[in-house]
Write a protein that holds these residues in place. Structure first.
Motif, PDB file in Angstrom:
ATOM      1  N   GLY A 167       0.782  -1.218   0.000  1.00 18.91           N
ATOM      2  CA  GLY A 167       0.000   0.000   0.000  1.00 18.91           C
ATOM      3  C   GLY A 167       0.821   1.278   0.000  1.00 18.91           C
ATOM      4  O   GLY A 167       0.353   2.325   0.428  1.00 18.91           O
ATOM      5  N   ALA A 209       3.064   4.104  -2.144  1.00 18.55           N
ATOM      6  CA  ALA A 209       3.278   4.670  -3.476  1.00 18.55           C
ATOM      7  C   ALA A 209       4.696   5.182  -3.673  1.00 18.55           C
ATOM      8  O   ALA A 209       5.232   5.156  -4.782  1.00 18.55           O
ATOM      9  CB  ALA A 209       2.289   5.806  -3.724  1.00 18.55           C
ATOM     10  N   SER A 245      -0.556   4.878  -0.639  1.00 16.13           N
ATOM     11  CA  SER A 245      -1.375   4.981  -1.849  1.00 16.13           C
ATOM     12  C   SER A 245      -2.709   5.657  -1.573  1.00 16.13           C
ATOM     13  O   SER A 245      -3.204   6.459  -2.369  1.00 16.13           O
ATOM     14  CB  SER A 245      -1.608   3.595  -2.447  1.00 16.13           C
ATOM     15  OG  SER A 245      -0.379   2.969  -2.728  1.00 16.13           O
ATOM     16  N   THR A 246      -3.295   5.328  -0.418  1.00 17.77           N
ATOM     17  CA  THR A 246      -4.543   5.970   0.025  1.00 17.77           C
ATOM     18  C   THR A 246      -4.390   6.301   1.499  1.00 17.77           C
ATOM     19  O   THR A 246      -3.385   5.973   2.127  1.00 17.77           O
ATOM     20  CB  THR A 246      -5.750   5.044  -0.165  1.00 17.77           C
ATOM     21  OG1 THR A 246      -5.600   3.902   0.695  1.00 17.77           O
ATOM     22  CG2 THR A 246      -5.864   4.562  -1.608  1.00 17.77           C
ATOM     23  N   GLU A 247      -5.391   6.924   2.070  1.00 18.78           N
ATOM     24  CA  GLU A 247      -5.315   7.341   3.470  1.00 18.78           C
ATOM     25  C   GLU A 247      -5.031   6.170   4.407  1.00 18.78           C
ATOM     26  O   GLU A 247      -4.333   6.302   5.396  1.00 18.78           O
ATOM     27  CB  GLU A 247      -6.629   8.026   3.882  1.00 18.78           C
ATOM     28  CG  GLU A 247      -6.866   9.377   3.242  1.00 18.78           C
ATOM     29  CD  GLU A 247      -6.000  10.469   3.835  1.00 18.78           C
ATOM     30  OE1 GLU A 247      -5.338  10.214   4.851  1.00 18.78           O
ATOM     31  OE2 GLU A 247      -5.990  11.578   3.276  1.00 18.78           O
ATOM     32  N   GLN A 248      -5.598   5.002   4.089  1.00 20.39           N
ATOM     33  CA  GLN A 248      -5.510   3.873   5.004  1.00 20.39           C
ATOM     34  C   GLN A 248      -4.665   2.721   4.470  1.00 20.39           C
ATOM     35  O   GLN A 248      -4.619   1.664   5.089  1.00 20.39           O
ATOM     36  CB  GLN A 248      -6.932   3.353   5.316  1.00 20.39           C
ATOM     37  CG  GLN A 248      -7.883   4.402   5.857  1.00 20.39           C
ATOM     38  CD  GLN A 248      -7.433   4.962   7.189  1.00 20.39           C
ATOM     39  OE1 GLN A 248      -6.820   4.260   7.987  1.00 20.39           O
ATOM     40  NE2 GLN A 248      -7.725   6.235   7.421  1.00 20.39           N
ATOM     41  N   SER A 249      -4.004   2.888   3.333  1.00 16.19           N
ATOM     42  CA  SER A 249      -3.402   1.718   2.684  1.00 16.19           C
ATOM     43  C   SER A 249      -2.149   1.200   3.371  1.00 16.19           C
ATOM     44  O   SER A 249      -1.904  -0.004   3.413  1.00 16.19           O
ATOM     45  CB  SER A 249      -3.094   2.032   1.216  1.00 16.19           C
ATOM     46  OG  SER A 249      -2.140   3.073   1.124  1.00 16.19           O
ATOM     47  N   SER A 259      -0.441  10.557   3.057  1.00 17.22           N
ATOM     48  CA  SER A 259      -1.178  10.007   1.920  1.00 17.22           C
ATOM     49  C   SER A 259      -0.630  10.584   0.626  1.00 17.22           C
ATOM     50  O   SER A 259      -0.030  11.672   0.593  1.00 17.22           O
ATOM     51  CB  SER A 259      -2.667  10.349   2.034  1.00 17.22           C
ATOM     52  OG  SER A 259      -2.863  11.742   1.861  1.00 17.22           O
ATOM     53  N   ALA A 260      -0.833   9.850  -0.460  1.00 23.73           N
ATOM     54  CA  ALA A 260      -0.395  10.330  -1.767  1.00 23.73           C
ATOM     55  C   ALA A 260      -1.087  11.647  -2.104  1.00 23.73           C
ATOM     56  O   ALA A 260      -0.485  12.549  -2.712  1.00 23.73           O
ATOM     57  CB  ALA A 260      -0.692   9.275  -2.831  1.00 23.73           C
ATOM     58  N   LYS A 261      -2.349  11.792  -1.701  1.00 23.51           N
ATOM     59  CA  LYS A 261      -3.093  13.021  -1.971  1.00 23.51           C
ATOM     60  C   LYS A 261      -2.469  14.197  -1.239  1.00 23.51           C
ATOM     61  O   LYS A 261      -2.272  15.280  -1.815  1.00 23.51           O
ATOM     62  CB  LYS A 261      -4.555  12.847  -1.541  1.00 23.51           C
ATOM     63  CG  LYS A 261      -5.414  14.075  -1.805  1.00 23.51           C
ATOM     64  CD  LYS A 261      -6.861  13.825  -1.372  1.00 23.51           C
ATOM     65  CE  LYS A 261      -7.720  15.064  -1.629  1.00 23.51           C
ATOM     66  NZ  LYS A 261      -9.128  14.824  -1.206  1.00 23.51           N
ATOM     67  N   ARG A 262      -2.108  13.989   0.024  1.00 19.78           N
ATOM     68  CA  ARG A 262      -1.486  15.067   0.812  1.00 19.78           C
ATOM     69  C   ARG A 262      -0.136  15.451   0.220  1.00 19.78           C
ATOM     70  O   ARG A 262       0.189  16.630   0.107  1.00 19.78           O
ATOM     71  CB  ARG A 262      -1.324  14.625   2.258  1.00 19.78           C
ATOM     72  CG  ARG A 262      -0.661  15.663   3.157  1.00 19.78           C
ATOM     73  CD  ARG A 262      -0.437  15.119   4.557  1.00 19.78           C
ATOM     74  NE  ARG A 262       0.409  16.016   5.330  1.00 19.78           N
ATOM     75  CZ  ARG A 262       0.974  15.686   6.497  1.00 19.78           C
ATOM     76  NH1 ARG A 262       0.755  14.475   7.017  1.00 19.78           N
ATOM     77  NH2 ARG A 262       1.743  16.549   7.140  1.00 19.78           N
TER      78      ARG A 262
END
Length: 215
Positions: free
Chosen positions: A118, A120, A150-154, A181-184
């Motif tokens: 999980g 990235a 990869s995601t918030e919880q991955s 997270s990848a988004k952050r």
């Protein structure tokens, strides 16, 4: 595990004493030692070694000659090709430990963190990354690792901290993991002081282990 050292890292090894271990004569020498001592099963031709460390054939040949005379490296001739690898001198084990402590975080973090699920991206940042990029300063007391999930919880934080503990024992330095997270990481908001600092300073990207589909 054989680890392919980052090309940017090796470009920094070509000349001058390395900031991470200035007792070595040159960055070229450091690159050769890190390449061969940290992967003791690796055997390279002088041509391939020169490519790995981004050095001239003449410079690599001269360094190999010196190190082989001391028993730190050894070589054999196969036809017209000279193959070089780590030697068997009593100096090799303690020197390998020094090289690992100075230059090994890139390899150790790759081995301990690279197989996490999980994830990235993995980066080393902070003082060790800065020294590797040639910035002068005191010896890094710890290794800062950013794990981009990869995601918030991955990414399992327990697995991340377990990897940090294993790396700490090998490096004899504190290893400080940060999970984002990848988004952050992609957003890097101006209100996020940590990520703003990391994004503007030297970092070392760590290769992830190949997945079963990639292998």
């Amino acid at each position: 595990m054989t680890f392919r050292i980052n090309r940017r890292y090796l470009q920094l090894m070509r000349s001058n004493a390395p900031a991470l271990l200035p007792v070595l004569r040159s960055r070229l020498q450091a690159g050769i030692l890190a390449t061969l001592l940290l992967s003791p099963d690796m055997e390279l031709s002088l041509t391939d070694l020169a490519k790995r460390v981004d050095g001239s054939m003449g410079g690599v040949h001269n360094e190999v000659e010196r190190l082989e005379q001391a028993g730190i490296l050894t070589s054999r001739q196969v036809g017209r090709t000279r193959l070089v690898r780590a030697g068997a001198s009593a100096l090799v084990e303690p020197l390998t430990r020094l090289i690992e402590l100075a230059f090994g975080p890139q390899q150790v973090v790759a081995e301990e963190f690279g197989g996490l699920q999980g994830v990235a991206e993995i980066l080393i940042y902070g003082s060790w990354a800065a020294r590797l990029h040639g910035e002068p300063g005191a010896e890094p007391r710890d290794i800062d690792v950013m794990v981009v999930a990869s995601t918030e919880q991955s990414a399992d934080r327990a697995d991340v901290y377990a990897a940090a503990d294993r790396a700490e024992k090998r490096l004899a330095k504190a290893v400080n993991p940060t999970v984002v997270s990848a988004k952050r990481w992609a957003t890097q908001s101006q209100d996020d002081a940590l990520l703003q600092e990391i994004s503007t300073r030297p970092v070392v990207k760590i290769p992830l282990a190949a997945t079963e589909n990639e292998a």
